[in-house]
Design a protein around this motif. Structure first.
Motif, PDB file in Angstrom:
ATOM      1  N   UNK A 290       0.853  -1.195   0.000  1.00 26.01           N
ATOM      2  CA  UNK A 290       0.000   0.000   0.000  1.00 26.01           C
ATOM      3  C   UNK A 290       0.885   1.241   0.000  1.00 26.01           C
ATOM      4  N   UNK A 291       0.785   2.048  -1.046  1.00 23.38           N
ATOM      5  CA  UNK A 291       1.623   3.232  -1.172  1.00 23.38           C
ATOM      6  C   UNK A 291       0.808   4.509  -1.047  1.00 23.38           C
ATOM      7  N   UNK A 292      -0.404   4.393  -0.503  1.00 31.25           N
ATOM      8  CA  UNK A 292      -1.250   5.559  -0.330  1.00 31.25           C
ATOM      9  C   UNK A 292      -2.023   5.868  -1.590  1.00 31.25           C
ATOM     10  N   UNK A 293      -1.337   6.443  -2.587  1.00 26.33           N
ATOM     11  CA  UNK A 293      -2.008   6.818  -3.842  1.00 26.33           C
ATOM     12  C   UNK A 293      -2.236   5.627  -4.759  1.00 26.33           C
ATOM     13  N   UNK A 294      -1.542   4.521  -4.477  1.00 26.31           N
ATOM     14  CA  UNK A 294      -1.725   3.323  -5.295  1.00 26.31           C
ATOM     15  C   UNK A 294      -1.355   2.095  -4.473  1.00 26.31           C
ATOM     16  N   UNK A 295      -1.781   0.941  -4.972  1.00 29.25           N
ATOM     17  CA  UNK A 295      -1.406  -0.325  -4.344  1.00 29.25           C
ATOM     18  C   UNK A 295      -0.770  -1.206  -5.407  1.00 29.25           C
ATOM     19  N   UNK A 296       0.408  -1.746  -5.093  1.00 31.13           N
ATOM     20  CA  UNK A 296       1.027  -2.721  -5.994  1.00 31.13           C
ATOM     21  C   UNK A 296       0.623  -4.104  -5.502  1.00 31.13           C
ATOM     22  N   UNK A 297      -0.047  -4.844  -6.359  1.00 33.77           N
ATOM     23  CA  UNK A 297      -0.515  -6.180  -6.000  1.00 33.77           C
ATOM     24  C   UNK A 297       0.362  -7.203  -6.700  1.00 33.77           C
ATOM     25  N   UNK A 304       3.299 -18.588 -12.919  1.00 32.29           N
ATOM     26  CA  UNK A 304       3.749 -17.272 -13.393  1.00 32.29           C
ATOM     27  C   UNK A 304       3.442 -16.203 -12.343  1.00 32.29           C
ATOM     28  N   UNK A 305       4.298 -15.177 -12.319  1.00 32.73           N
ATOM     29  CA  UNK A 305       4.100 -14.058 -11.385  1.00 32.73           C
ATOM     30  C   UNK A 305       3.559 -12.836 -12.128  1.00 32.73           C
ATOM     31  N   UNK A 306       2.632 -12.141 -11.502  1.00 35.12           N
ATOM     32  CA  UNK A 306       2.004 -10.971 -12.115  1.00 35.12           C
ATOM     33  C   UNK A 306       2.001  -9.824 -11.105  1.00 35.12           C
ATOM     34  N   UNK A 307       2.301  -8.608 -11.573  1.00 37.44           N
ATOM     35  CA  UNK A 307       2.195  -7.417 -10.732  1.00 37.44           C
ATOM     36  C   UNK A 307       1.153  -6.491 -11.356  1.00 37.44           C
ATOM     37  N   UNK A 308       0.255  -5.961 -10.514  1.00 33.05           N
ATOM     38  CA  UNK A 308      -0.754  -5.011 -10.987  1.00 33.05           C
ATOM     39  C   UNK A 308      -0.658  -3.726 -10.170  1.00 33.05           C
ATOM     40  N   UNK A 309      -0.775  -2.589 -10.843  1.00 32.22           N
ATOM     41  CA  UNK A 309      -0.775  -1.291 -10.156  1.00 32.22           C
ATOM     42  C   UNK A 309      -2.229  -0.814 -10.108  1.00 32.22           C
ATOM     43  N   UNK A 310      -2.790  -0.820  -8.902  1.00 30.68           N
ATOM     44  CA  UNK A 310      -4.218  -0.560  -8.733  1.00 30.68           C
ATOM     45  C   UNK A 310      -4.430   0.628  -7.799  1.00 30.68           C
ATOM     46  N   UNK A 311      -5.637   1.190  -7.777  1.00 31.67           N
ATOM     47  CA  UNK A 311      -5.887   2.341  -6.886  1.00 31.67           C
ATOM     48  C   UNK A 311      -5.588   2.014  -5.424  1.00 31.67           C
ATOM     49  N   UNK A 312      -5.111   3.003  -4.686  1.00 30.36           N
ATOM     50  CA  UNK A 312      -4.717   2.798  -3.290  1.00 30.36           C
ATOM     51  C   UNK A 312      -5.869   2.617  -2.335  1.00 30.36           C
ATOM     52  N   UNK A 313      -7.087   2.802  -2.831  1.00 29.01           N
ATOM     53  CA  UNK A 313      -8.261   2.705  -1.948  1.00 29.01           C
ATOM     54  C   UNK A 313      -8.703   1.257  -1.746  1.00 29.01           C
ATOM     55  N   UNK A 314      -8.172   0.329  -2.539  1.00 22.39           N
ATOM     56  CA  UNK A 314      -8.658  -1.058  -2.485  1.00 22.39           C
ATOM     57  C   UNK A 314      -7.778  -1.887  -1.548  1.00 22.39           C
ATOM     58  N   UNK A 315      -8.401  -2.671  -0.675  1.00 22.94           N
ATOM     59  CA  UNK A 315      -7.676  -3.557   0.247  1.00 22.94           C
ATOM     60  C   UNK A 315      -7.676  -4.978  -0.330  1.00 22.94           C
ATOM     61  N   UNK A 316      -6.590  -5.692  -0.116  1.00 24.95           N
ATOM     62  CA  UNK A 316      -6.486  -7.065  -0.640  1.00 24.95           C
ATOM     63  C   UNK A 316      -6.057  -8.025   0.468  1.00 24.95           C
ATOM     64  N   UNK A 317      -6.698  -9.181   0.502  1.00 21.68           N
ATOM     65  CA  UNK A 317      -6.300 -10.231   1.448  1.00 21.68           C
ATOM     66  C   UNK A 317      -5.326 -11.158   0.743  1.00 21.68           C
ATOM     67  N   UNK A 318      -4.366 -11.630   1.508  1.00 25.25           N
ATOM     68  CA  UNK A 318      -3.419 -12.595   0.942  1.00 25.25           C
ATOM     69  C   UNK A 318      -4.154 -13.869   0.553  1.00 25.25           C
TER      70      UNK A 318
END
Length: 342
Positions: A290-297, A304-318
């Motif tokens: 969580x970077x405040x303005x965005x979240x790196x998931x 395969x590994x995937x990275x997504x740059x999503x809005x910082x307002x969304x919470x994700x569970x492991x």
């Protein structure tokens, strides 16, 4: 390795690539600190292969600044001018000009040990500038500075280059520096030039999978892929799942002679899917920053590994399953050898 690169007068070209790819060697060849074994090196239209470093009229700024510790700032700035046997009036004029330009007026009487890292770097730049060289060579000049100072000095270098219209070749392993500074960026890997282009073009149309994975932060997701035509159009096999490819991308891929082997999508071109899941990639969250303005998931799609740059307002569970929707207008396809599909 062979390398052909033409740099225009007044252009700032950044040479970027991983450690050991030949960036510093390239600068040393231009400066005359290493010998060109084959081919020709021309500066200002004249061949300089046989000229000594001093005769080439290039100035080099290193990452360790290499200031003379027993001389004042003024002494450091004057030294190359004394070596060039300029008279005292001309020396004074140039030192004053550079000091005003780089904000060194108040530092001229200080010794290097009394300066901060950013001030030392400015003095090193000044010592190169006073010589009025044909070419500036900068070898990782900001790597010893902390992050905040680095962005400040980077902006100063860009402004300086714009004002002076000087030709600069700037070597770095930091692709943020490359993208923000260069008129053009040359990407090297293992001594070979992969692509040279303006930053936007490198980002939008990387020539191969290496450039695609190197430029961008976080880097582009590159997934092994297979394609299968069906009655309903074209499907993309990613691991154990299939995605329906929409038009016009499906028709463009069907028209190709060979099927691509790798699928590329930048983290910022993925979004949380809602609705048409047949076009979305099913992944499992492994970690979220969580970077405040965005979240790196960070997520897994099978092996395969995937990275997504999503809005910082969304919470994700492991371990939560989510669907990521690619922006199909911004996907990239590559052959098995890494070359880009047209």
């Amino acid at each position: 390795s062979e390398l052909t690169l033409r740099i225009g007068d007044g252009e700032l070209v950044v040479v970027v690539g991983p450690s050991g790819c030949g960036k510093s060697t390239l600068l040393r060849l231009i400066a005359g600190l290493e010998e060109v074994s084959e081919g020709e090196l021309r500066i200002g239209g004249r061949s300089v292969n046989q000229l000594s470093p001093r005769q080439r009229n290039v100035a080099m700024v290193f990452q360790d600044y290499a200031l003379y510790p027993n001389m004042t700032v003024r002494g450091n700035l004057e030294f190359p001018l004394k070596m060039a046997k300029l008279d005292s009036g001309e020396r004074e004029r140039r030192v004053q000009w550079v000091s005003e330009m780089l904000g060194l007026d108040e530092l001229l009487a200080r010794m290097p040990r009394q300066l901060s890292g950013g001030q030392r770097q400015r003095v090193a730049m000044g010592r190169a500038l006073v010589r009025d060289p044909a070419v500036f060579l900068l070898d990782e000049p900001l790597s010893n500075l902390d992050a905040k100072l680095r962005s400040q000095v980077r902006a100063e270098i860009a402004e300086l280059q714009q004002r002076m219209k000087s030709t600069m070749i700037y070597v770095t392993h930091d692709q943020v520096e490359a993208m923000t500074l260069g008129d053009r960026v040359a990407v090297l890997n293992r001594g070979e030039l992969q692509q040279v282009a303006p930053p936007q073009e490198l980002y939008d149309r990387p020539a191969n999978a290496f450039v695609a994975g190197f430029i961008g932060n976080p880097p582009m997701n590159l997934l092994s892929a297979a394609f299968s035509a069906s009655d309903g159009g074209l499907r993309l096999q990613l691991g154990e799942q299939q995605l329906q490819i929409p038009e016009p991308q499906a028709s463009a891929l069907l028209a190709l002679e060979r099927s691509p082997q790798r699928f590329g999508i930048r983290p910022e071109d993925l979004s949380l899917a809602s609705g048409a899941l047949e076009q979305a990639l099913r992944v499992q969250v492994t970690h979220a920053e969580y970077l405040g303005y965005e979240t790196l998931v960070y997520a897994a799609a099978g092996s395969e590994r995937v990275i997504a740059r999503l809005p910082g307002t969304i919470q994700f569970d492991r371990d939560a399953p989510i669907h990521l929707q690619p922006d199909w207008s911004k996907v990239h396809f590559f052959h098995a050898d890494g070359s880009r599909m047209r």
